[in-house]
Design an enzyme around this catalytic site. Structure first.
Site, PDB file in Angstrom:
ATOM      1  N   PHE A  55      44.481   4.048  10.303  1.00  0.00           N
ATOM      2  CA  PHE A  55      43.262   4.000  11.117  1.00  0.00           C
ATOM      3  C   PHE A  55      43.227   5.186  12.068  1.00  0.00           C
ATOM      4  O   PHE A  55      44.241   5.870  12.266  1.00  0.00           O
ATOM      5  CB  PHE A  55      43.220   2.702  11.932  1.00  0.00           C
ATOM      6  CG  PHE A  55      44.336   2.597  12.938  1.00  0.00           C
ATOM      7  CD1 PHE A  55      44.198   3.095  14.223  1.00  0.00           C
ATOM      8  CD2 PHE A  55      45.561   2.021  12.590  1.00  0.00           C
ATOM      9  CE1 PHE A  55      45.237   3.025  15.140  1.00  0.00           C
ATOM     10  CE2 PHE A  55      46.599   1.939  13.507  1.00  0.00           C
ATOM     11  CZ  PHE A  55      46.436   2.440  14.780  1.00  0.00           C
ATOM     12  N   ALA A  56      42.055   5.393  12.654  1.00  0.00           N
ATOM     13  CA  ALA A  56      41.942   6.267  13.832  1.00  0.00           C
ATOM     14  C   ALA A  56      41.320   5.415  14.921  1.00  0.00           C
ATOM     15  O   ALA A  56      40.484   4.553  14.632  1.00  0.00           O
ATOM     16  CB  ALA A  56      41.069   7.474  13.526  1.00  0.00           C
ATOM     17  N   GLU A  57      41.746   5.613  16.149  1.00  0.00           N
ATOM     18  CA  GLU A  57      41.270   4.735  17.219  1.00  0.00           C
ATOM     19  C   GLU A  57      41.001   5.515  18.500  1.00  0.00           C
ATOM     20  O   GLU A  57      41.862   6.273  18.955  1.00  0.00           O
ATOM     21  CB  GLU A  57      42.314   3.642  17.486  1.00  0.00           C
ATOM     22  CG  GLU A  57      41.832   2.508  18.365  1.00  0.00           C
ATOM     23  CD  GLU A  57      42.800   1.325  18.298  1.00  0.00           C
ATOM     24  OE1 GLU A  57      42.621   0.455  17.419  1.00  0.00           O
ATOM     25  OE2 GLU A  57      43.738   1.287  19.113  1.00  0.00           O
ATOM     26  N   ASN A  60      58.196   7.476   8.455  1.00  0.00           N
ATOM     27  CA  ASN A  60      58.669   7.310   7.064  1.00  0.00           C
ATOM     28  C   ASN A  60      59.248   8.627   6.564  1.00  0.00           C
ATOM     29  O   ASN A  60      58.515   9.419   5.955  1.00  0.00           O
ATOM     30  CB  ASN A  60      57.505   6.962   6.119  1.00  0.00           C
ATOM     31  CG  ASN A  60      57.059   5.530   6.190  1.00  0.00           C
ATOM     32  OD1 ASN A  60      57.644   4.714   6.899  1.00  0.00           O
ATOM     33  ND2 ASN A  60      56.030   5.220   5.444  1.00  0.00           N
ATOM     34  N   HIS A  63      57.688   1.072  15.016  1.00  0.00           N
ATOM     35  CA  HIS A  63      56.526   1.934  14.740  1.00  0.00           C
ATOM     36  C   HIS A  63      55.215   1.182  14.964  1.00  0.00           C
ATOM     37  O   HIS A  63      54.141   1.726  14.731  1.00  0.00           O
ATOM     38  CB  HIS A  63      56.597   2.524  13.340  1.00  0.00           C
ATOM     39  CG  HIS A  63      56.221   1.580  12.235  1.00  0.00           C
ATOM     40  ND1 HIS A  63      56.742   0.310  12.120  1.00  0.00           N
ATOM     41  CD2 HIS A  63      55.377   1.736  11.184  1.00  0.00           C
ATOM     42  CE1 HIS A  63      56.222  -0.271  11.049  1.00  0.00           C
ATOM     43  NE2 HIS A  63      55.395   0.568  10.460  1.00  0.00           N
TER      44      HIS A  63
END
Length: 378
Positions: free
Chosen positions: A138-140, A240, A294
């Site tokens: 996502f972008a927030e 990751n 994370h």
DNA sequence: ATGTCC
């Protein structure tokens, strides 16, 4: 303090408090993975949850050997945090959503260069450039809620008057292609890092790591451009990837799977879309294998979410949160799969790391607009 | 996770 660092076995450490909910299957996976050849040390983060065979939210130290399957397909996945120049009081939600527009389509090469003149060549993987992807990506847009360390917040340029931007994305299709090819040829076994297979993987892994980071930068710049704003990237940390490390005088390879690197400056740890995100300063993290949680960590499997929530919430209701934030997500399934109820409370995860003396919180942010996907599925 | 698989 330090009472939330629990030894599970000689070589396994778990960062958890009694109050923190952890799924039995995840612990089982952690213990099973710890018995693989040449895995010397394992650390479970407080957001540990079951993955496909291997747990998510953990770090693994090996000597000589690499385990590409531990990292999974999304090599290089990570989080970035930007300070934007978007004035909170000059903008309302509707206006922001309109300006943000649709960022689902890949950027052309010309658009990439226009957004980022210094960009390095993205080779043949332009097809996904500037796109966020699916799943938990996502972008927030966020606003500052609490500052815990005013001096640090000031030094890095956090601004209460302006929105922050967080981006969670990875190497898109590239990492998956690299892993698939590798698994088809060698299976899940560990490979000698300086052998042919190991060094080939490592080279491709490094490209995916680089691509993922560049893609997050492109996403950030793309959003800022749409908002007609400027911005400064404060943090970009992958969760990751594999990197060479020396632990207790022994050189080897640190594998992080859903575990944020704690050796590269400040770390941004997102909660669910209806929860806070924390900016933290790593302290001495050797006991956690130089890693941190994370995120909040899943509580429910994706496949269970719709069944548990559909009787209580419509998809429309899930586009608004308790913070008054809006979720841009035209994918109904994803709205349920990523519902805040499917995640643990971020405060419980942060508390476990504070009690273990692993972090010092700098600030926390609350969500304003969460962008998942704008385009309707066919 | 997936220019995703059904």
């Amino acid at each position: 303090m330090g009472n939330s660092i629990q030894p599970l076995a000689d070589n396994i450490t778990l960062i958890a408090t009694p109050e923190l909910w952890l799924e039995g299957e995840a612990i089982q996976q952690l213990q099973t993975t710890a018995t693989l050849p040449n895995i010397k040390l394992v650390a479970g983060m407080p957001d540990l949850h079951p993955g496909r065979g291997y747990p998510v939210g953990a770090a693994f130290f090996t000597t000589q050997y690499l385990y590409p399957a531990l990292i999974g397909g999304d090599i290089g996945c990570g989080m970035s945090l930007w300070q934007t120049t978007v004035k909170i009081h000059a903008m309302n939600q509707a206006k922001l959503i309109k300006r943000l527009g649709n960022i689902d389509q890949p950027l052309s090469e010309a658009e990439c260069i226009s957004l980022w003149p210094d960009i390095r060549p993205l080779a043949e993987h332009m097809y996904a450039s500037g796109t966020i992807g699916g799943g938990n990506h996502f972008a927030e847009l966020q606003m500052l809620e609490t500052i815990y360390a005013p001096e640090t917040a000031r030094q890095i340029g956090l601004n209460r008057q302006h929105l922050q931007l967080m981006v969670h994305s990875g190497s898109r299709g590239l990492g998956g292609v690299i892993l698939d090819k590798h698994i088809r040829q060698y299976g899940h076994q560990g490979l000698v890092a300086d052998g042919t297979a190991g060094s080939t993987y490592l080279m491709q892994h490094n490209q995916a790591l680089d691509y993922a980071q560049q893609n997050r930068e492109l996403i950030g710049r793309r959003i800022l451009a749409n908002l007609r704003a400027q911005g400064q990237k404060l943090v970009d940390i992958s969760h990751n990837f594999i990197e060479p490390v020396t632990i207790n005088g022994e050189s080897g390879w640190l594998h992080r799977k859903g575990a944020a690197a704690a050796t590269k400056g400040l770390v941004i740890i997102p909660g669910s879309r209806a929860d806070f995100s924390y900016l933290v300063q790593p302290l001495d993290t050797v006991s956690a294998l130089y890693s941190l949680a994370h995120g909040a960590g899943r509580k429910w499997q994706r496949s269970a979410c719709k069944g548990r929530l559909a009787g209580y919430y419509t998809a429309e209701q899930l586009t608004r949160t308790v913070h008054g934030s809006r979720v841009i997500c035209c994918d109904r399934e994803l709205l349920y799969e990523e519902a805040p109820q499917a995640y643990k409370s971020i405060d419980s995860v942060i508390a476990a790391m504070v009690q273990a003396d692993l972090i010092r919180p700098i600030a926390r942010f609350k969500p304003v607009i969460t962008y998942k996907v704008q385009t309707e599925k066919k």
